[in-house]
Design a protein around this motif. Structure first.
Motif, PDB file in Angstrom:
ATOM      1  N   ASN A  50     -24.601  -7.400 -53.304  1.00 49.36           N
ATOM      2  CA  ASN A  50     -25.570  -7.362 -54.386  1.00 49.36           C
ATOM      3  C   ASN A  50     -26.618  -6.857 -53.552  1.00 49.36           C
ATOM      4  OD1 ASN A  50     -25.601  -7.782 -57.658  1.00 49.36           O
ATOM      5  ND2 ASN A  50     -23.747  -9.179 -56.411  1.00 49.36           N
ATOM      6  N   LEU A  51     -27.652  -7.768 -52.397  1.00 48.98           N
ATOM      7  CA  LEU A  51     -28.380  -7.540 -51.785  1.00 48.98           C
ATOM      8  C   LEU A  51     -28.007  -6.231 -50.824  1.00 48.98           C
ATOM      9  CD1 LEU A  51     -28.857 -11.124 -50.472  1.00 48.98           C
ATOM     10  CD2 LEU A  51     -30.544  -9.798 -52.113  1.00 48.98           C
ATOM     11  N   GLN A  52     -27.299  -5.739 -50.540  1.00 50.67           N
ATOM     12  CA  GLN A  52     -27.245  -4.734 -49.718  1.00 50.67           C
ATOM     13  C   GLN A  52     -27.593  -3.263 -50.930  1.00 50.67           C
ATOM     14  OE1 GLN A  52     -23.559  -3.877 -49.131  1.00 50.67           O
ATOM     15  NE2 GLN A  52     -23.925  -1.428 -48.256  1.00 50.67           N
ATOM     16  N   ASN A  53     -26.993  -3.543 -51.860  1.00 53.16           N
ATOM     17  CA  ASN A  53     -27.743  -2.864 -52.882  1.00 53.16           C
ATOM     18  C   ASN A  53     -28.712  -2.343 -53.617  1.00 53.16           C
ATOM     19  OD1 ASN A  53     -24.757  -1.405 -53.288  1.00 53.16           O
ATOM     20  ND2 ASN A  53     -24.238  -2.469 -54.674  1.00 53.16           N
ATOM     21  N   GLN A  54     -29.243  -3.424 -53.536  1.00 51.93           N
ATOM     22  CA  GLN A  54     -31.219  -3.926 -53.614  1.00 51.93           C
ATOM     23  C   GLN A  54     -32.157  -3.062 -53.032  1.00 51.93           C
ATOM     24  OE1 GLN A  54     -32.010  -7.868 -55.229  1.00 51.93           O
ATOM     25  NE2 GLN A  54     -31.108  -8.137 -56.921  1.00 51.93           N
ATOM     26  N   TYR A  55     -31.539  -3.365 -51.988  1.00 48.61           N
ATOM     27  CA  TYR A  55     -32.437  -2.539 -50.640  1.00 48.61           C
ATOM     28  C   TYR A  55     -32.516  -1.607 -50.642  1.00 48.61           C
ATOM     29  CZ  TYR A  55     -33.378  -6.400 -47.396  1.00 48.61           C
ATOM     30  OH  TYR A  55     -33.795  -8.210 -47.012  1.00 48.61           O
ATOM     31  N   GLU A  56     -30.726  -0.356 -50.835  1.00 50.42           N
ATOM     32  CA  GLU A  56     -30.649   0.379 -50.869  1.00 50.42           C
ATOM     33  C   GLU A  56     -31.345   1.332 -51.865  1.00 50.42           C
ATOM     34  OE1 GLU A  56     -25.941   0.997 -50.347  1.00 50.42           O
ATOM     35  OE2 GLU A  56     -26.369   0.762 -48.424  1.00 50.42           O
ATOM     36  N   GLN A  57     -30.918   0.952 -53.166  1.00 50.30           N
ATOM     37  CA  GLN A  57     -31.839   1.417 -53.776  1.00 50.30           C
ATOM     38  C   GLN A  57     -33.189   1.614 -53.654  1.00 50.30           C
ATOM     39  OE1 GLN A  57     -31.042  -1.449 -57.269  1.00 50.30           O
ATOM     40  NE2 GLN A  57     -28.971  -0.939 -57.805  1.00 50.30           N
ATOM     41  N   VAL A  58     -33.438   0.277 -53.138  1.00 53.50           N
ATOM     42  CA  VAL A  58     -35.709   1.387 -53.274  1.00 53.50           C
ATOM     43  C   VAL A  58     -35.889   1.883 -51.123  1.00 53.50           C
ATOM     44  CG1 VAL A  58     -37.734  -0.156 -52.408  1.00 53.50           C
ATOM     45  CG2 VAL A  58     -35.926  -1.390 -53.709  1.00 53.50           C
ATOM     46  N   TYR A  59     -34.978   1.410 -50.509  1.00 56.52           N
ATOM     47  CA  TYR A  59     -35.173   1.881 -49.199  1.00 56.52           C
ATOM     48  C   TYR A  59     -34.109   2.769 -49.114  1.00 56.52           C
ATOM     49  CZ  TYR A  59     -38.455  -1.799 -48.777  1.00 56.52           C
ATOM     50  OH  TYR A  59     -39.603  -2.934 -49.503  1.00 56.52           O
ATOM     51  N   GLY A  60     -32.623   3.044 -49.279  1.00 55.40           N
ATOM     52  CA  GLY A  60     -32.149   4.699 -48.915  1.00 55.40           C
ATOM     53  C   GLY A  60     -31.560   3.481 -48.064  1.00 55.40           C
ATOM     54  N   THR A  61     -29.912   4.182 -47.833  1.00 48.58           N
ATOM     55  CA  THR A  61     -28.783   4.275 -46.358  1.00 48.58           C
ATOM     56  C   THR A  61     -29.448   3.179 -45.210  1.00 48.58           C
ATOM     57  OG1 THR A  61     -27.626   5.803 -46.512  1.00 48.58           O
ATOM     58  CG2 THR A  61     -27.389   4.337 -48.487  1.00 48.58           C
ATOM     59  N   GLU A  62     -30.379   4.292 -44.509  1.00 48.66           N
ATOM     60  CA  GLU A  62     -30.778   4.388 -43.546  1.00 48.66           C
ATOM     61  C   GLU A  62     -31.995   2.939 -43.413  1.00 48.66           C
ATOM     62  OE1 GLU A  62     -34.449   5.393 -46.062  1.00 48.66           O
ATOM     63  OE2 GLU A  62     -32.467   5.944 -45.837  1.00 48.66           O
ATOM     64  N   ILE A  63     -31.635   2.321 -44.163  1.00 50.72           N
ATOM     65  CA  ILE A  63     -32.206   0.783 -44.047  1.00 50.72           C
ATOM     66  C   ILE A  63     -31.595   0.070 -43.039  1.00 50.72           C
ATOM     67  CG2 ILE A  63     -31.451  -0.223 -46.191  1.00 50.72           C
ATOM     68  CD1 ILE A  63     -34.643  -1.302 -43.952  1.00 50.72           C
ATOM     69  N   TRP A  64     -30.217   0.125 -42.431  1.00 53.17           N
ATOM     70  CA  TRP A  64     -29.522  -0.554 -42.007  1.00 53.17           C
ATOM     71  C   TRP A  64     -29.496   0.043 -40.380  1.00 53.17           C
ATOM     72  CZ3 TRP A  64     -29.258  -4.267 -45.176  1.00 53.17           C
ATOM     73  CH2 TRP A  64     -28.252  -3.952 -46.680  1.00 53.17           C
ATOM     74  N   GLN A  65     -30.234   0.643 -40.384  1.00 52.43           N
ATOM     75  CA  GLN A  65     -30.308   1.473 -38.484  1.00 52.43           C
ATOM     76  C   GLN A  65     -31.391   0.761 -37.923  1.00 52.43           C
ATOM     77  OE1 GLN A  65     -27.464   3.003 -38.078  1.00 52.43           O
ATOM     78  NE2 GLN A  65     -26.758   3.093 -40.001  1.00 52.43           N
ATOM     79  N   GLN A  66     -32.605   0.231 -39.546  1.00 52.79           N
ATOM     80  CA  GLN A  66     -34.042  -0.222 -38.561  1.00 52.79           C
ATOM     81  C   GLN A  66     -33.676  -1.892 -37.515  1.00 52.79           C
ATOM     82  OE1 GLN A  66     -37.330  -0.141 -40.751  1.00 52.79           O
ATOM     83  NE2 GLN A  66     -36.964   1.689 -42.107  1.00 52.79           N
ATOM     84  N   GLU A  67     -34.026  -2.066 -36.431  1.00 54.66           N
ATOM     85  CA  GLU A  67     -33.583  -3.458 -36.266  1.00 54.66           C
ATOM     86  C   GLU A  67     -35.659  -3.658 -35.382  1.00 54.66           C
ATOM     87  OE1 GLU A  67     -32.716  -2.864 -31.878  1.00 54.66           O
ATOM     88  OE2 GLU A  67     -31.057  -2.484 -33.454  1.00 54.66           O
ATOM     89  N   GLN A  68     -35.842  -5.212 -35.001  1.00 52.40           N
ATOM     90  CA  GLN A  68     -37.063  -5.663 -34.322  1.00 52.40           C
ATOM     91  C   GLN A  68     -36.259  -6.507 -33.655  1.00 52.40           C
ATOM     92  OE1 GLN A  68     -38.922  -8.510 -36.804  1.00 52.40           O
ATOM     93  NE2 GLN A  68     -40.898  -7.901 -35.476  1.00 52.40           N
ATOM     94  N   ASP A  69     -36.547  -6.148 -32.051  1.00 51.11           N
ATOM     95  CA  ASP A  69     -35.497  -7.439 -30.831  1.00 51.11           C
ATOM     96  C   ASP A  69     -34.364  -6.975 -30.508  1.00 51.11           C
ATOM     97  OD1 ASP A  69     -38.501  -7.731 -30.396  1.00 51.11           O
ATOM     98  OD2 ASP A  69     -39.196  -9.605 -31.434  1.00 51.11           O
ATOM     99  N   GLY A  70     -33.427  -6.290 -30.843  1.00 55.17           N
ATOM    100  CA  GLY A  70     -31.846  -6.602 -31.091  1.00 55.17           C
ATOM    101  C   GLY A  70     -31.661  -6.700 -32.224  1.00 55.17           C
ATOM    102  N   VAL A  71     -32.434  -7.233 -33.454  1.00 52.04           N
ATOM    103  CA  VAL A  71     -31.815  -8.383 -34.733  1.00 52.04           C
ATOM    104  C   VAL A  71     -31.423  -6.995 -35.735  1.00 52.04           C
ATOM    105  CG1 VAL A  71     -31.591  -9.839 -36.243  1.00 52.04           C
ATOM    106  CG2 VAL A  71     -32.370  -9.846 -33.838  1.00 52.04           C
ATOM    107  N   THR A  72     -30.701  -6.217 -35.830  1.00 52.94           N
ATOM    108  CA  THR A  72     -30.565  -5.595 -36.946  1.00 52.94           C
ATOM    109  C   THR A  72     -30.805  -6.529 -38.716  1.00 52.94           C
ATOM    110  OG1 THR A  72     -27.708  -5.205 -37.544  1.00 52.94           O
ATOM    111  CG2 THR A  72     -28.596  -4.321 -36.112  1.00 52.94           C
ATOM    112  N   ILE A  73     -31.512  -4.491 -39.434  1.00 49.87           N
ATOM    113  CA  ILE A  73     -31.060  -5.697 -40.950  1.00 49.87           C
ATOM    114  C   ILE A  73     -30.272  -6.452 -41.677  1.00 49.87           C
ATOM    115  CG2 ILE A  73     -32.226  -5.555 -43.318  1.00 49.87           C
ATOM    116  CD1 ILE A  73     -34.931  -4.859 -41.746  1.00 49.87           C
ATOM    117  N   GLU A  74     -29.098  -5.748 -41.484  1.00 53.71           N
ATOM    118  CA  GLU A  74     -27.975  -6.001 -41.225  1.00 53.71           C
ATOM    119  C   GLU A  74     -28.062  -8.068 -41.093  1.00 53.71           C
ATOM    120  OE1 GLU A  74     -23.378  -5.326 -41.592  1.00 53.71           O
ATOM    121  OE2 GLU A  74     -24.644  -3.397 -41.066  1.00 53.71           O
TER     122      GLU A  74
END
Length: 352
Positions: A61-85
């Protein structure tokens, strides 16, 4: 820009997944690794177990809420080696661990759902389950009983929170909650690093910054309008700001709350730079009243956290790390469910 977006998204996650008023917890309690798990059991806290299908309902449910707003590319982002996933997974784990723990607390307090609450929860479960496609039910490996159990535990955790904070209703004075309206001129003397710490400028750069803010103050004292000078020198995002206590650097706050209407401060030095402040209003009534409500909620959260943290220290959690590492997001265009939390709110919290 990527860092700011990452932080914003994690903040959204906490709001979506959190019980009203309840704080996030770390991967809590005493963790014991063991092989004594039943099929698909992710973790166990004392007698309370959490299964993979429960995690997948929250996570999907959280995954699909994210993707509705930011698109599927959101999961490629990270900070200090930690991904959004990874961040989403850890937050879901923490939330479910908290809910399971609070259900254990409910037993100690003798709390349970009354008939009306159970009926509302069961109705919500049916509505949500009926909204799922056959593919979603199969992929998530869930039945109506799965959703009913999740909603019941969510509702009971919410009831535990209300029980703990029921007597917390402090009187908050105007002074304690006071919000002032200011105009500001800010000239920075450092940059905030990725770790959140300020990286100071060189001595020469700091001297130049001070010369800039001193020139701004001289122009104001000679009669130029504050906002005109601020437009030239201010390096902060906003010129006009509302400030409440415990939000800013101590030196900034001291000056802000000592100024009278239309008074202008001297140069204020903080860790991040130099400020000049002008007081527009010593008390913003609307925002002060709103801040009183925030302070009350903060006190309630503090009371809950004390009780919760004390209880958590008595528990042992068994974590199935091998299975947990296998849990991943579902990248399937047929799996679009996203209103698990919204349905619960509509049916249960509307009845409170």
């Amino acid at each position: 820009m990527k860092n700011k977006r990452f932080i914003t998204l994690v903040t959204i996650l906490l709001c979506l997944c959190c019980l009203t008023g309840c704080e996030k917890i770390n991967r809590d309690t005493k963790i014991v690794l063991t092989t004594g798990f039943t099929k698909d059991e992710i973790f166990r806290i004392e007698t309370a177990s959490c299964y993979k299908r429960e995690v997948m309902v929250y996570l999907t449910n959280l995954q699909n809420q994210y993707e509705q707003v930011y698109g599927t590319e959101i999961w490629q982002q990270e900070q200090d080696g930690v991904t959004i996933e990874q961040s989403v997974k850890e937050s879901v784990l923490a939330e479910l661990a908290q809910i399971k723990t609070m259900n254990l607390m409910a037993e100690n307090y003798g709390l349970s759902l009354n008939n009306a609450e159970q009926e509302m929860v069961d109705e919500a479960a049916k509505v949500y389950f009926d909204s799922l496609t056959a593919a979603e039910k199969e992929e998530l490996d869930i039945t109506l009983d799965t959703i009913r159990q999740l909603y019941r535990e969510y509702a009971l955790a919410d009831k535990v929170y209300d029980y703990i904070i029921q007597d917390v209703n402090p009187e908050i004075s105007d002074d304690e909650a006071r919000t002032v309206v200011l105009q500001q001129i800010f000239v920075k003397t450092g940059e905030r690093g990725r770790d959140g710490n300020i990286e100071s400028y060189s001595v020469q750069q700091k001297s130049y910054a001070y010369a800039q803010v001193a020139e701004a103050l001289r122009r104001i004292e000679s009669g130029e309008d504050f906002d005109v000078v601020a437009t030239r020198y201010n390096e902060a995002k906003d010129i006009t700001v509302s400030v409440r206590k415990d939000e800013m650097d101590a030196a900034y706050e001291k000056a802000a709350f000592e100024l009278g209407n239309d008074e202008i401060s001297s140069i204020i030095e903080t860790e991040e730079g130099y400020y000049i402040l002008k007081c527009i209003s010593t008390l913003n009534r609307e925002e002060t009243d709103a801040n009183k409500e925030k302070v009350v909620e903060e006190r309630k959260k503090e009371a809950f956290s004390r009780e919760y943290d004390s209880y958590v220290q008595t528990l042992t959690r068994h974590m199935n790390e091998e299975l947990w590492q296998e849990v991943t997001l579902l990248h399937n265009s047929e799996i679009t469910t996203s209103d698990f939390f919204d349905v619960f709110a509509e049916y249960y919290r509307a009845a409170k």
